[in-house]
Every structure is written in C-alpha cells, then in structure tokens.
Design a protein around this motif. Structure first.
Motif, PDB file in Angstrom:
ATOM      1  N   ASP A  36      13.141   7.698 -24.521  1.00  0.00           N
ATOM      2  CA  ASP A  36      14.352   7.578 -25.320  1.00  0.00           C
ATOM      3  C   ASP A  36      15.559   7.589 -24.379  1.00  0.00           C
ATOM      4  O   ASP A  36      15.853   8.603 -23.743  1.00  0.00           O
ATOM      5  N   THR A  38      18.730   7.595 -24.933  1.00  0.00           N
ATOM      6  CA  THR A  38      19.801   8.519 -25.311  1.00  0.00           C
ATOM      7  C   THR A  38      19.477   9.924 -24.809  1.00  0.00           C
ATOM      8  O   THR A  38      20.296  10.580 -24.168  1.00  0.00           O
ATOM      9  N   CYS A  39      18.279  10.364 -25.104  1.00  0.00           N
ATOM     10  CA  CYS A  39      17.870  11.699 -24.668  1.00  0.00           C
ATOM     11  C   CYS A  39      17.889  11.801 -23.154  1.00  0.00           C
ATOM     12  O   CYS A  39      18.312  12.812 -22.589  1.00  0.00           O
ATOM     13  N   ILE A  42      21.350  12.237 -21.877  1.00  0.00           N
ATOM     14  CA  ILE A  42      21.871  13.567 -22.167  1.00  0.00           C
ATOM     15  C   ILE A  42      21.218  14.612 -21.265  1.00  0.00           C
ATOM     16  O   ILE A  42      21.882  15.488 -20.705  1.00  0.00           O
ATOM     17  N   ALA A 108      10.648  16.387 -30.264  1.00  0.00           N
ATOM     18  CA  ALA A 108      11.353  16.723 -31.491  1.00  0.00           C
ATOM     19  C   ALA A 108      10.364  17.367 -32.439  1.00  0.00           C
ATOM     20  O   ALA A 108      10.730  17.988 -33.424  1.00  0.00           O
ATOM     21  N   LYS A 129      13.338  19.443 -29.137  1.00  0.00           N
ATOM     22  CA  LYS A 129      14.566  18.647 -29.126  1.00  0.00           C
ATOM     23  C   LYS A 129      15.311  18.876 -30.427  1.00  0.00           C
ATOM     24  O   LYS A 129      14.694  19.054 -31.473  1.00  0.00           O
ATOM     25  N   PRO A 130      16.588  18.780 -30.403  1.00  0.00           N
ATOM     26  CA  PRO A 130      17.405  18.433 -29.239  1.00  0.00           C
ATOM     27  C   PRO A 130      17.513  19.615 -28.270  1.00  0.00           C
ATOM     28  O   PRO A 130      17.688  20.748 -28.688  1.00  0.00           O
TER      29      PRO A 130
ATOM     30  N   GLN B  12      24.995  19.945 -32.124  1.00  0.00           N
ATOM     31  CA  GLN B  12      24.489  19.237 -30.954  1.00  0.00           C
ATOM     32  C   GLN B  12      25.572  18.313 -30.399  1.00  0.00           C
ATOM     33  O   GLN B  12      25.714  18.150 -29.194  1.00  0.00           O
ATOM     34  N   HIS B  65       9.788   8.659 -35.592  1.00  0.00           N
ATOM     35  CA  HIS B  65       9.801   9.838 -34.743  1.00  0.00           C
ATOM     36  C   HIS B  65      10.772   9.627 -33.589  1.00  0.00           C
ATOM     37  O   HIS B  65      11.557  10.504 -33.250  1.00  0.00           O
ATOM     38  N   GLN B  66      10.704   8.459 -33.021  1.00  0.00           N
ATOM     39  CA  GLN B  66      11.620   8.157 -31.931  1.00  0.00           C
ATOM     40  C   GLN B  66      13.055   8.163 -32.434  1.00  0.00           C
ATOM     41  O   GLN B  66      13.956   8.727 -31.812  1.00  0.00           O
ATOM     42  N   GLY B  69      14.312  11.534 -33.047  1.00  0.00           N
ATOM     43  CA  GLY B  69      14.578  12.237 -31.806  1.00  0.00           C
ATOM     44  C   GLY B  69      15.923  11.886 -31.213  1.00  0.00           C
ATOM     45  O   GLY B  69      16.693  12.752 -30.806  1.00  0.00           O
ATOM     46  N   SER B  70      16.204  10.595 -31.157  1.00  0.00           N
ATOM     47  CA  SER B  70      17.505  10.188 -30.608  1.00  0.00           C
ATOM     48  C   SER B  70      18.622  10.699 -31.476  1.00  0.00           C
ATOM     49  O   SER B  70      19.642  11.182 -30.977  1.00  0.00           O
ATOM     50  N   SER B  72      18.793  13.170 -33.427  1.00  0.00           N
ATOM     51  CA  SER B  72      19.048  14.602 -33.340  1.00  0.00           C
ATOM     52  C   SER B  72      19.683  14.961 -32.009  1.00  0.00           C
ATOM     53  O   SER B  72      20.439  15.919 -31.923  1.00  0.00           O
ATOM     54  N   SER B  73      19.408  14.179 -30.982  1.00  0.00           N
ATOM     55  CA  SER B  73      19.982  14.532 -29.689  1.00  0.00           C
ATOM     56  C   SER B  73      21.469  14.262 -29.616  1.00  0.00           C
ATOM     57  O   SER B  73      22.159  14.818 -28.763  1.00  0.00           O
ATOM     58  N   ILE B  74      21.988  13.411 -30.503  1.00  0.00           N
ATOM     59  CA  ILE B  74      23.438  13.263 -30.490  1.00  0.00           C
ATOM     60  C   ILE B  74      24.054  14.051 -31.634  1.00  0.00           C
ATOM     61  O   ILE B  74      25.261  14.058 -31.826  1.00  0.00           O
ATOM     62  N   LYS B  80      19.436  12.337 -39.405  1.00  0.00           N
ATOM     63  CA  LYS B  80      18.223  13.082 -39.108  1.00  0.00           C
ATOM     64  C   LYS B  80      17.513  13.521 -40.389  1.00  0.00           C
ATOM     65  O   LYS B  80      16.290  13.469 -40.501  1.00  0.00           O
TER      66      LYS B  80
END
Lengths: 633, 124
Positions: A36, A38-39, A42, A108, A129-130, B12, B65-66, B69-70, B72-74, B80
């Motif tokens: 990913d 984005t991850c 970060i 996640a 995650k996050p 986040q 899922h991917q 994941g992204s 949630s990371s931002i 989400k």
C-alpha cells in the motif's frame, strides 16, 4: 536522511553528536515492506521522524533480494501481512531463516487468528494499522533483544561473527557517525540490560560475544541430539551436554531449539511425516551413499518439511545452483535441471510458489527445489510428501519411536551429499507424477536436483553468517561439494539445515502434499525409470507411505492420505503385489518391517541412483523412528 | 482540521499533521494525493469485479481489505466504516449488500476528496 531535531521524535536530533541525549536508537536500519503506497509513505515518514534509517519497499520479493544482497544492511524488518506477491508470513519466515533479523508484522486485520499466526511464525511484534508513531518508536527493543540472545555464544561455536561487523555496512553511509554512536549506544544499552537481566540467562556475558552461527555441522549435532532425546523432551541443557561443543551456551541451544520447534510445528503433520521420511530415506541408503547421506537427509527433510519452496527461495537457489554447475547435479541432469529450473522458476515464483495457504499450491509442497521446476499441479503437495514418505519408509529401521518431527532434520551426520542426491531424485520422481511419463519426468528429475542443489548453493553463498537455518548453508555446501565432487553427487548440502526452515513455508499444504505424493510416486517412477522397478518400488513406497500417512494421521491427525491415491498408484499388478507386501510389513513398527520397506525403497533409490550415476549408500542411518503401521495398502 | 472535517477524519489524520514540519511542509497533502490516486485504482477494480456479476467474494474482500487499510491510515473514518460493512457482506456472501454498500463507499470517498481539496487549498 535524518531530520535532526525536526518534527516528532527522540530529542537527540544530531547524528551522533548529541552530548545531552543518547542518540540510540537513531540510525536503526529499518526495511519496511508494504504494497500500500499510502501506508508506505506514512510509515517511512514516521520512521524517519524516529531518526531511523528507512528503506521502503512495496514488494516482498524485492525486499528479500534487498536483504539478501545486503546481509548486514538492516537491523529490523517491518512487513505488512497481506501483500499481493507474497504472503507476509512467508516473508517473515524467510527473513527469520535466512537473515535472522527481527520482523514486525502489521496489518489492518486485528483478528486474533492472524496475530497468533504472526506469533507462531516468529514475528517479534504485531502492529495493527493504522500504525501510530508511538508504536514505531520502540521497535529498537526487538533488535537489542535479539542481539542479546545471540551474544551469549562463545567463539567456538560455528562461525563467529563479530558484533561490530555491522560497521562495515554502515561506514559508507553519511550517517556513519550516527551508526557508530548507535552501535555504541546499543552496546551500552546491552550492557545495562545485561546487568539487569543477567540472572535470566545462564551464560550472560559481556556484550562483545560474537554471534553464534549455526553451521551445518553444528546444526547436525543439534538435530542428532534432539533426535536422541526426542523432540518433545529435548531440553536445551541436555542437548547442550550431548552436543558437547565448547563455547556453546545453553542459551544458544535454547533459542535454536525454539526456532527448530517453531519450524517443525509449522510443518505440522507434514514435517513430522516428512522428517521421518527423510530420515528413513537417508538411513535406508546403501553404504555408498554414506558421505552424502547426511546432507541429503537434511536436504530431504528440508524439502519435505518445507514442502514449498518459496518462489524467492527457489529463484534464489536457482541462481545459486546455476552458478555452480558441476556440483548441482549429475552430469546428465544438471544441465537440464538448471535450465529447467531457471526457466520455470520465474513462472513458478509468481504463480505457484505463492502458496498462501491454498491447497492449490501443491507444487510448493514439493521439496523445495523440485516443485519449482515442475508445473504446479505436479508438485502440489504430492512431491514433498512422497519424498518424505519414502524417506520415512527408508528410515523405517530407525527407532520407531523417533518420529517424525525431528526426523527430517535429524538425519545422521555424515550422509550429506549422497543423500541429497537421492532425495532429490526421489523428489524428482515424485514431483513428476502427473506428467506423462517421459518428457516431464526427465525434466522433473533434473529440475529437482537442480533445485535442491541450487538451494544449497544459495544458502551457502547467501548466508555466510546466518545463524540457524542458513548458517549451515555455507558449511553444508562446502562439505557437500567436496563430497559431491568426489562422489559426483551434489545435493545442495546447505539445504539440509536451513531447508527445513525454508520449506516450512507452506505448512498447511501438507494435506495436499500427501495426496500428491501418493499419486505421484507411482507415476514418477514409471515415467522416469525402468517402469517395473520404479512403479514397484513406488507402489510399495506409496503404500508404505499411505500406511505411514495414516499412521501419522492417527498420531498427528494432520495428514490425510486418501486411499484413493494409493489405489491410483497401484494400477499395475506388480505394484499391487508390492503394496500388499509392504502393507503387511508395515503394519508393525518393528525394525524388521521397516527394513523390508527400506529395501523397497532402496530398490527404488538404487534404480534412481544408478540412473543418475550416484553410488548407493550404505544404510548408515538407523531405521528407527518411523513406524509404518497402519498404512493401508 | 476544521469543523467541516469532523466525522470524516479521525485522529489518525491528526497524527499525519504532526508529522508535517518545516522540512516536510506538504506531507499531509502528499499523502492524501497518493491515497486518492491509489484508492481510485482499487475502486475501479472493485467496480469492475462487481459489474462482472460473478461476485468472487474472496477477491472483493481482498480489494476492500487493501482499500480499508489505506483509508484508515489517512484517518478516513467514514470511508473506513463503509469498508467494514462491505467486507462483512463479503464474508456472508451477500451480493446485494455488497453492491449497496459499495455505493456508500464511493460516496464517502468522493465527499472526503472534495473536503480535503478545499482543506488543502485553504491552508495554502
């Protein structure tokens, strides 16, 4: 790369220059793997804020090759669990085996099952995650912890690495200062930690102890000791006593044992089964196989246990194997194998090796090297199992009680190369099963051999100083080569030790593998060798295996060898006869029975070996450890 | 983060803002840009998969899922939440539920994008 004093992070911003605060763990070299973007971005930012040296990677394969190329280039790896090209857990295993670096998993997915999987696969931590930066700030503890465990080794054990070794890789960086201070800090911290935790370890000593590298010989001794004690009952203290290696500490043995157990557990029923098989296989060999047998035993075991050689590994092996033409295979086979291997490898790597737990990746199960070559369907699980089973059969003579688990790894010392060859051959044959006889089988065999040797070669060259799985590689390959050169049997010595780790990649596959093996066994031989002999040998093997499988199943409830497979195999009359005979003998675990089976196996092996030109080996190994009872014919 | 963002972005996102500094002054915007580019790709894949009508739930779940994941990371909290629902429908094999929820996912995703665009413009 560092952002001194900027953003959030430890307050010592200056690289190695801060006098007020300890720069450690600044400079920690982190490899972060996540598909990913984005991850990844970060995480990189966060890690940089922690003053770590970050390398980011979005493909597990790339990460592995990076790690392999820079053996000492990283301190810790952080990897996502779900990645398209390779399951994060596989990467975890590889890293643990080959580089012995601490790996942190992240996802996640916070389900207990997945977290547990991380634990059982040896991850040092699992982040949900996050990921917050706070979680990353303390990852250095895993590095320190690991170093501590490895430092309690004396110079005498295996090859020794200086802890300061790391300097070599760091000196060329602009943050050499940082590295130095980091190292210094780390050492200081180690000392502090040691003082505090000194009571925990028996042999806690000064920080500057070199890391223990588990060479092939050392690992063999270890496995032999564990075998003797029984995997479940082996305790580090006793193992240490039995090994009687000066300078080796109980701690070293303990951590090695832990890894070994994890590996075996991962293999599950397959490993146990396989282990036995390998062992039996090895032991069943004629004296001529002697010198090589030990290594082969390892190889086989590795192959069996691993079942699935990860694409990367195979590729890796391939590369290694290709680099060493003479050693890899027998004259006839080597060329074919290599070419096949390389040809198939990439394909396999992507499609087949990834076996993320599906039953479909049988090929993976095939012993490490072999599956790659063969098309996936062929190798699926079956190949490995087969070999394992055969091995088990062979080693029937070994102490019945020995069992499975450790058997694979515990191949008696000394057999090495020849054994490998045999194993390879066995494997090869097994992997070929479905294919039409001629073309594929020949291809399979060579490939398998190559693979195996490749594997070994890889290990030896790649991990000069890896502890545990790979440590042995160099040693193994060296010794193996020597033996091979003389006996012209190259099996990839290195394979033996590390292999089991590597092959552990697809533990779940064992069921599939078993099926495959049984089915394939008969087929392989038919195609490859003298049909009658081969099929006969195999049928008996298969039936034995089946019985074994059932036996193992009874014991471990892990393997499911469908009876159909045997039936499938015993198509010919001769086969049937043999099967019956085998079945009868197999029902009882006494040594005699095992021996009989061994002979069947030996016939097969002899045939194989003769074909390959390898000398037959004496039955150096005991046949104990494998009980073939309950193997239906 | 202003009131308009409330509910759409969680803590986040604030973490990301903390990572921004003089050396990396546009970090958050860079991340957001990357996120929308990557997530657009995932949305496309899911759209196509759904249009095919074959409903390979495993595959859909993988994509989601991917995506989750992204997101949630931002800190994209609403996105989400919808992702979680979608995955649940996948888990039970409810095709219609997947379709419905995915519309919600896209809607929240588009809304967030607009809001962030304004947000970054405003902060420049």
């Amino acid at each position: 790369m560092l952002n001194p004093g900027q953003g959030r992070g430890p307050d010592s911003g200056v690289a190695g220059g801060s006098s007020n605060s300890d720069p450690f763990p600044a400079g920690l070299r982190v490899l972060v793997v996540d598909d990913d973007p984005t991850c990844l971005m970060i995480l990189e930012r966060m890690l940089r804020t922690c003053l770590y040296r970050v390398t980011k990677c979005n493909r597990a394969e790339i990460a592995l090759s990076l790690l392999r190329k820079n053996k000492n280039g990283f301190d810790i790896v952080i990897s996502d669990v779900h990645m398209p090209d390779m399951d994060g857990f596989k990467l975890l295993e590889h890293v643990g085996l080959e580089m012995d670096l601490p790996v942190i998993m992240m996802s996640a997915d916070d389900s207990k099952a997945v977290v547990l999987k991380g634990v059982t696969h040896g991850a040092v931590d699992y982040l949900i995650k996050p990921v917050r930066i706070e979680a990353l700030k303390n990852i250095w503890q895993h590095v320190v912890r690991k170093k501590r465990n490895e430092w309690n080794v004396s110079e005498h054990s295996g090859s020794v690495e200086e802890t300061g070794q790391r300097e070599d890789g760091d000196n060329n960086s602009s943050s050499a200062n940082n590295e130095g201070s980091w190292r210094g800090s780390r050492k200081r911290k180690e000392e502090e930690v040691d003082e505090q935790g000194g009571d925990d370890k028996e042999d806690t000593s000064s920080l500057k102890k070199p890391r223990v590298v588990w060479s092939v010989e050392l690992h063999q001794q270890f496995v032999a000791a564990v075998n003797q004690l029984g995997v479940d009952k082996a305790v580090p203290k006793k193992i240490l006593e039995m090994m009687n290696v000066p300078g080796l500490t109980r701690e070293n043995v303990a951590s090695h044992l832990q890894k070994y157990r994890i590996y075996l557990r991962r293999l599950g029923g397959v490993s146990q089964h396989q282990g036995n098989m390998n062992h039996s296989f090895m032991t069943g060999q004629d004296p001529s196989f002697g010198p090589l047998s030990t290594l082969n035993g390892f190889d086989l075991q590795a192959l069996a246990a691993a079942g699935q050689l990860p694409a990367q590994s195979l590729a890796h092996l391939q590369a290694a194997g290709l680099a060493r033409p003479p050693s890899l295979t027998k004259p006839g086979m080597s060329v074919d194998q290599r070419s096949i291997f390389s040809f198939e490898n990439p394909k396999i790597r992507h499609g087949q090796m990834m076996n993320s737990g599906g039953g479909g990746n049988k090929q993976m199960n095939l012993l490490h090297g072999v599956p790659m070559e063969m098309e996936p369907r062929q190798f699926t699980g079956g190949g490995q199992m087969r070999v394992q089973q055969q091995q088990q059969q062979l080693s029937g003579g070994r102490a019945v009680g020995q069992n499975v688990q450790s058997s694979g790894m515990m191949m008696p010392v000394g057999g090495g190369p020849s054994m490998l060859q045999q194993q390879q051959q066995v494997m090869l044959s097994s992997s070929v099963p479905r294919r039409s006889e001629t073309s594929s089988s020949s291809r399979v065999l060579p490939a398998a051999a190559t693979t195996q040797s490749v594997v070994f070669n890889n290990f030896s060259s790649e991990l000069p100083r890896n502890s545990f799985p790979l440590a042995s590689a160099p040693g193994i390959s060296v010794s193996y080569q020597e033996e091979v050169n003389s006996s012209d049997a190259k099996g990839g010595a290195g394979f033996g030790n590390p292999s089991y780790d590597i092959f552990n990649d697809y533990p779940q596959q064992h069921n599939n593998n078993n099926d495959w093996d049984l089915q394939n066994i008969g087929m392989v031989f038919n195609s490859h060798q003298d049909t009658t002999t081969a099929s006969a040998a195999f049928s008996s093997s298969s039936s034995t295996q089946r019985q074994r499988a059932e036996h193992v199943q009874n014991h471990h409830q892990q393997q499911q060898l469908p009876s159909q497979s045997l039936n499938h195999m015993n198509g010919g009359g001769s086969v049937r006869v043999k099967s019956e005979r085998v079945a009868e003998t197999v029902t009882c675990p006494p040594a005699t029975t095992l021996f009989q089976e061994q002979y069947n196996q030996e016939d097969l092996m002899s045939a194989l070996l003769k074909q390959e030109g390898l000398p037959l080996v004496d039955n150096e190994f005991d046949f104990d450890g494998y009980s073939f009872d309950n193997i239906p014919v | 983060m202003g009131k308009c963002m409330q509910g759409f972005l969680d803590e986040q996102f604030m973490e990301l803002e903390e990572l921004q500094d003089d050396v990396n002054p546009n970090f958050v915007e860079e991340v957001a840009t990357l996120y929308f580019k990557d997530s657009a790709r995932l949305i496309n894949s899911i759209d196509q998969a759904l249009e095919r009508g074959s409903f390979d739930f495993n595959r859909l779940d993988n994509y989601m899922h991917q995506f989750k994941g992204s997101s949630s990371s931002i800190g994209a909290s609403k996105v989400k939440t919808e992702c979680t629902m979608f995955r649940e429908y996948c888990r039970v094999g409810n095709a219609e539920g997947c379709l419905r929820t995915f519309q919600q996912v896209k809607k929240e995703h588009a809304t967030l994008r607009k809001k962030l665009e304004h947000y970054f413009q405003a902060s420049q």
